[in-house]
Design a protein around this motif. Structure first.
Motif, PDB file in Angstrom:
ATOM      1  N   LEU A  38      53.405  52.831  24.888  1.00 26.66           N
ATOM      2  CA  LEU A  38      54.204  53.189  23.709  1.00 26.66           C
ATOM      3  C   LEU A  38      55.417  54.038  24.073  1.00 26.66           C
ATOM      4  N   ASN A  39      55.314  54.854  25.121  1.00 24.29           N
ATOM      5  CA  ASN A  39      56.435  55.707  25.526  1.00 24.29           C
ATOM      6  C   ASN A  39      57.491  54.976  26.343  1.00 24.29           C
ATOM      7  N   ALA A  40      57.150  53.827  26.895  1.00 23.89           N
ATOM      8  CA  ALA A  40      58.129  53.048  27.667  1.00 23.89           C
ATOM      9  C   ALA A  40      59.117  52.388  26.708  1.00 23.89           C
ATOM     10  N   ALA A  41      60.356  52.238  27.151  1.00 24.02           N
ATOM     11  CA  ALA A  41      61.328  51.507  26.340  1.00 24.02           C
ATOM     12  C   ALA A  41      60.944  50.039  26.268  1.00 24.02           C
ATOM     13  N   ALA A  42      60.417  49.524  27.377  1.00 23.88           N
ATOM     14  CA  ALA A  42      59.975  48.131  27.452  1.00 23.88           C
ATOM     15  C   ALA A  42      58.945  48.008  28.565  1.00 23.88           C
ATOM     16  N   CYS A  43      58.103  47.003  28.435  1.00 27.73           N
ATOM     17  CA  CYS A  43      57.136  46.683  29.481  1.00 27.73           C
ATOM     18  C   CYS A  43      57.335  45.227  29.868  1.00 27.73           C
ATOM     19  N   MET A  44      57.310  44.982  31.170  1.00 29.68           N
ATOM     20  CA  MET A  44      57.416  43.619  31.685  1.00 29.68           C
ATOM     21  C   MET A  44      56.115  43.288  32.416  1.00 29.68           C
ATOM     22  N   ARG A  85      52.906  49.134  37.802  1.00 30.56           N
ATOM     23  CA  ARG A  85      51.454  49.315  37.724  1.00 30.56           C
ATOM     24  C   ARG A  85      50.746  48.029  38.148  1.00 30.56           C
ATOM     25  N   THR A  86      49.687  48.185  38.926  1.00 35.46           N
ATOM     26  CA  THR A  86      48.931  47.018  39.390  1.00 35.46           C
ATOM     27  C   THR A  86      47.449  47.130  39.057  1.00 35.46           C
ATOM     28  N   GLY A  87      47.088  48.056  38.176  1.00 35.80           N
ATOM     29  CA  GLY A  87      45.691  48.325  37.872  1.00 35.80           C
ATOM     30  C   GLY A  87      44.926  47.128  37.332  1.00 35.80           C
ATOM     31  N   GLY A  88      43.624  47.132  37.583  1.00 33.18           N
ATOM     32  CA  GLY A  88      42.744  46.044  37.194  1.00 33.18           C
ATOM     33  C   GLY A  88      42.691  45.773  35.703  1.00 33.18           C
ATOM     34  N   LEU A  89      42.936  46.786  34.886  1.00 31.14           N
ATOM     35  CA  LEU A  89      42.920  46.620  33.441  1.00 31.14           C
ATOM     36  C   LEU A  89      43.925  45.552  33.002  1.00 31.14           C
ATOM     37  N   PHE A  90      45.043  45.461  33.706  1.00 27.39           N
ATOM     38  CA  PHE A  90      46.096  44.510  33.340  1.00 27.39           C
ATOM     39  C   PHE A  90      45.848  43.117  33.912  1.00 27.39           C
ATOM     40  N   GLY A 103      45.809  31.267  34.259  1.00 28.66           N
ATOM     41  CA  GLY A 103      46.029  30.523  35.494  1.00 28.66           C
ATOM     42  C   GLY A 103      47.089  31.131  36.398  1.00 28.66           C
ATOM     43  N   GLU A 104      47.735  32.191  35.956  1.00 29.42           N
ATOM     44  CA  GLU A 104      48.774  32.839  36.752  1.00 29.42           C
ATOM     45  C   GLU A 104      48.194  34.077  37.440  1.00 29.42           C
ATOM     46  N   THR A 105      48.823  34.495  38.511  1.00 30.40           N
ATOM     47  CA  THR A 105      48.379  35.666  39.263  1.00 30.40           C
ATOM     48  C   THR A 105      49.154  36.891  38.790  1.00 30.40           C
ATOM     49  N   PHE A 106      48.431  37.883  38.310  1.00 26.30           N
ATOM     50  CA  PHE A 106      49.066  39.120  37.861  1.00 26.30           C
ATOM     51  C   PHE A 106      49.635  39.860  39.070  1.00 26.30           C
ATOM     52  N   ILE A 107      50.911  40.237  39.002  1.00 26.04           N
ATOM     53  CA  ILE A 107      51.567  40.974  40.084  1.00 26.04           C
ATOM     54  C   ILE A 107      51.837  42.411  39.662  1.00 26.04           C
ATOM     55  N   GLY A 108      52.203  42.628  38.418  1.00 26.10           N
ATOM     56  CA  GLY A 108      52.433  44.004  38.013  1.00 26.10           C
ATOM     57  C   GLY A 108      52.894  44.127  36.579  1.00 26.10           C
ATOM     58  N   LEU A 109      52.620  45.295  36.013  1.00 28.69           N
ATOM     59  CA  LEU A 109      53.171  45.674  34.722  1.00 28.69           C
ATOM     60  C   LEU A 109      54.243  46.708  35.012  1.00 28.69           C
TER      61      LEU A 109
END
Length: 137
Positions: A38-44, A85-90, A103-109
């Motif tokens: 919520l504090n970030a201007a945007a999340c990718m 961020r690369t945490g398992g929650l994401f 089907g895609e590999t998470f690289i980062g938030l």
């Protein structure tokens, strides 16, 4: 790679997609993650496409990481902060399904936003390049 951008009210879409993963997290972790989003201007939310070969998957991972580093450099030039961020929650399969990234590999938030120069953390000590460099002459 694919990039899913959550800004403004869209950040709530990301939080809603995290709800199944939150059910397995502590209340403290949930509050911490929610506050950061919520504090970030945007999340990718950045993913790499899946390939049938190890080489294809490795190349996709490296290309995507390079893309993220370039985004970080560009933002830094404009005095915009970014946390990768690369945490398992994401990396939760239910989250991926809810945002269309199955089907895609998470690289980062990537959490992006302006920062107060008084809040810049003290840089961590870095190892000298010589400790990573092997010369053949």
């Amino acid at each position: 790679w694919n990039v899913y951008v959550f800004n403004g009210d869209g950040k709530q879409v990301l939080l809603d997609a995290l709800e199944p993963a939150f059910s397995e997290a502590s209340e403290g972790q949930r509050e911490k993650v929610t506050g950061r989003i919520l504090n970030a201007a945007a999340c990718m939310y950045v993913t790499a496409k899946h390939f049938e070969t190890d080489k294809g998957n490795r190349d996709a991972l490296l290309a995507t990481a390079t893309f993220i580093q370039n985004v970080q450099l560009l933002l830094s030039e404009r005095e915009i902060g970014m946390v990768w961020r690369t945490g398992g929650l994401f990396d939760d399969a239910r989250l991926k399904e809810m945002i269309g990234a199955e089907g895609e590999t998470f690289i980062g938030l990537l959490q992006i936003g302006k920062y107060d120069t008084e809040d810049i953390p003290t840089p961590k000590a870095r190892q000298p390049i010589d400790s990573h460099l092997i010369m053949f002459e």
